[in-house]
Design a protein around this motif. Structure first.
Motif, PDB file in Angstrom:
ATOM      1  N   GLN A   3       0.849  -1.191   0.000  1.00 58.63           N
ATOM      2  CA  GLN A   3       0.000   0.000   0.000  1.00 58.63           C
ATOM      3  C   GLN A   3       0.877   1.231   0.000  1.00 58.63           C
ATOM      4  N   LEU A   4       0.498   2.222  -0.816  1.00 60.51           N
ATOM      5  CA  LEU A   4       1.311   3.418  -1.003  1.00 60.51           C
ATOM      6  C   LEU A   4       0.496   4.670  -0.700  1.00 60.51           C
ATOM      7  N   ALA A  24       5.339   3.455   2.054  1.00 57.01           N
ATOM      8  CA  ALA A  24       4.837   2.125   1.719  1.00 57.01           C
ATOM      9  C   ALA A  24       4.625   1.294   2.972  1.00 57.01           C
ATOM     10  N   SER A  25       3.583   0.487   2.935  1.00 58.88           N
ATOM     11  CA  SER A  25       3.333  -0.432   4.040  1.00 58.88           C
ATOM     12  C   SER A  25       4.088  -1.733   3.799  1.00 58.88           C
ATOM     13  N   GLY A  26       4.183  -2.547   4.830  1.00 51.48           N
ATOM     14  CA  GLY A  26       4.791  -3.860   4.648  1.00 51.48           C
ATOM     15  C   GLY A  26       6.272  -3.878   4.961  1.00 51.48           C
ATOM     16  N   ARG A  27       6.806  -5.095   5.051  1.00 49.26           N
ATOM     17  CA  ARG A  27       8.194  -5.257   5.450  1.00 49.26           C
ATOM     18  C   ARG A  27       9.100  -5.626   4.292  1.00 49.26           C
ATOM     19  N   THR A  28       8.572  -5.592   3.059  1.00 53.26           N
ATOM     20  CA  THR A  28       9.361  -6.017   1.911  1.00 53.26           C
ATOM     21  C   THR A  28       9.582  -4.869   0.937  1.00 53.26           C
ATOM     22  N   PHE A  29       9.622  -3.652   1.438  1.00 48.85           N
ATOM     23  CA  PHE A  29       9.757  -2.476   0.574  1.00 48.85           C
ATOM     24  C   PHE A  29      10.990  -2.596  -0.306  1.00 48.85           C
ATOM     25  N   SER A  30      12.063  -3.105   0.228  1.00 58.14           N
ATOM     26  CA  SER A  30      13.310  -3.196  -0.537  1.00 58.14           C
ATOM     27  C   SER A  30      13.241  -4.200  -1.682  1.00 58.14           C
ATOM     28  N   SER A  31      12.159  -4.938  -1.771  1.00 57.71           N
ATOM     29  CA  SER A  31      11.964  -5.881  -2.877  1.00 57.71           C
ATOM     30  C   SER A  31      11.304  -5.217  -4.084  1.00 57.71           C
ATOM     31  N   ALA A  98       4.694   0.907  -7.388  1.00 60.54           N
ATOM     32  CA  ALA A  98       5.653  -0.113  -6.965  1.00 60.54           C
ATOM     33  C   ALA A  98       5.606  -1.311  -7.898  1.00 60.54           C
ATOM     34  N   ARG A  99       6.775  -1.909  -8.117  1.00 58.58           N
ATOM     35  CA  ARG A  99       6.885  -3.079  -8.985  1.00 58.58           C
ATOM     36  C   ARG A  99       7.774  -4.096  -8.296  1.00 58.58           C
ATOM     37  N   LEU A 100       7.220  -5.298  -8.101  1.00 64.31           N
ATOM     38  CA  LEU A 100       7.951  -6.350  -7.395  1.00 64.31           C
ATOM     39  C   LEU A 100       8.923  -7.008  -8.356  1.00 64.31           C
ATOM     40  N   ALA A 101       9.943  -6.258  -8.760  1.00 64.93           N
ATOM     41  CA  ALA A 101      10.920  -6.798  -9.705  1.00 64.93           C
ATOM     42  C   ALA A 101      11.898  -5.681 -10.056  1.00 64.93           C
ATOM     43  N   GLY A 111       2.370  -2.737 -10.365  1.00 66.73           N
ATOM     44  CA  GLY A 111       1.147  -3.361  -9.897  1.00 66.73           C
ATOM     45  C   GLY A 111       0.462  -2.658  -8.744  1.00 66.73           C
ATOM     46  N   SER A 112       1.177  -1.789  -8.036  1.00 62.28           N
ATOM     47  CA  SER A 112       0.602  -1.093  -6.885  1.00 62.28           C
ATOM     48  C   SER A 112       0.734   0.412  -7.099  1.00 62.28           C
ATOM     49  N   TRP A 113      -0.343   1.122  -6.753  1.00 68.98           N
ATOM     50  CA  TRP A 113      -0.389   2.567  -6.983  1.00 68.98           C
ATOM     51  C   TRP A 113      -0.938   3.280  -5.763  1.00 68.98           C
ATOM     52  N   GLY A 114      -0.427   4.493  -5.531  1.00 69.53           N
ATOM     53  CA  GLY A 114      -0.996   5.353  -4.513  1.00 69.53           C
ATOM     54  C   GLY A 114      -2.188   6.118  -5.073  1.00 69.53           C
ATOM     55  N   GLN A 115      -2.762   6.952  -4.223  1.00 69.92           N
ATOM     56  CA  GLN A 115      -3.963   7.694  -4.612  1.00 69.92           C
ATOM     57  C   GLN A 115      -3.630   8.985  -5.349  1.00 69.92           C
TER      58      GLN A 115
END
Length: 123
Positions: A3-4, A24-31, A98-101, A111-115
């Motif tokens: 979430q952004l 960003a939420s979550g613990r995998t931001f660096s991914s 955000a892009r998981l790659a 795949g993930s977008w803020g408002q």
């Protein structure tokens, strides 16, 4: 999915500066590779800047190169967009994505977008 939430937009005179933040939420931001896009009224969403997962690689649209700087702080789960020498044509809603790659510059790859946060530059 991450979430952004963007912040830092506002009204500024031409030649001024703003710094946008995207938390960003979550613990995998660096991914996640991160990007900034913008959309002006009546126009398509366009790429502004992107940064790799480590922050070691960045890309910019030609229209902002030399004026905008993207950076990230993985310890704070935040990506920034420092905008200097702003022009009226920079007026738009700015979105964080955000892009998981690997880093990319096409909105379809994120795949993930803020408002979004509104940036208005007056002449």
């Amino acid at each position: 999915q991450v979430q952004l939430v963007e912040s830092g937009g506002g009204l500024v005179q031409a030649g001024g500066s703003l710094r946008l933040s995207c938390a960003a939420s979550g613990r995998t931001f660096s991914s996640y590779a991160m990007g900034w896009f913008r959309q002006a009224p009546g126009k398509e969403r366009e790429f502004v800047a992107a940064i790799s997962r480590s922050g070691g690689s960045t890309n910019y649209a030609d229209s902002v190169k030399g004026r905008f700087t993207i950076s990230r702080d993985n310890a704070k789960n935040t990506v920034y967009l420092q905008m200097n020498s702003l022009k009226p044509e920079d007026t738009a809603v700015y979105y964080c994505a955000a892009r998981l790659a690997f880093v990319a510059m096409d909105a379809q790859d994120f795949g993930s977008w803020g408002q979004g946060t509104q940036v208005t530059v007056s002449s």
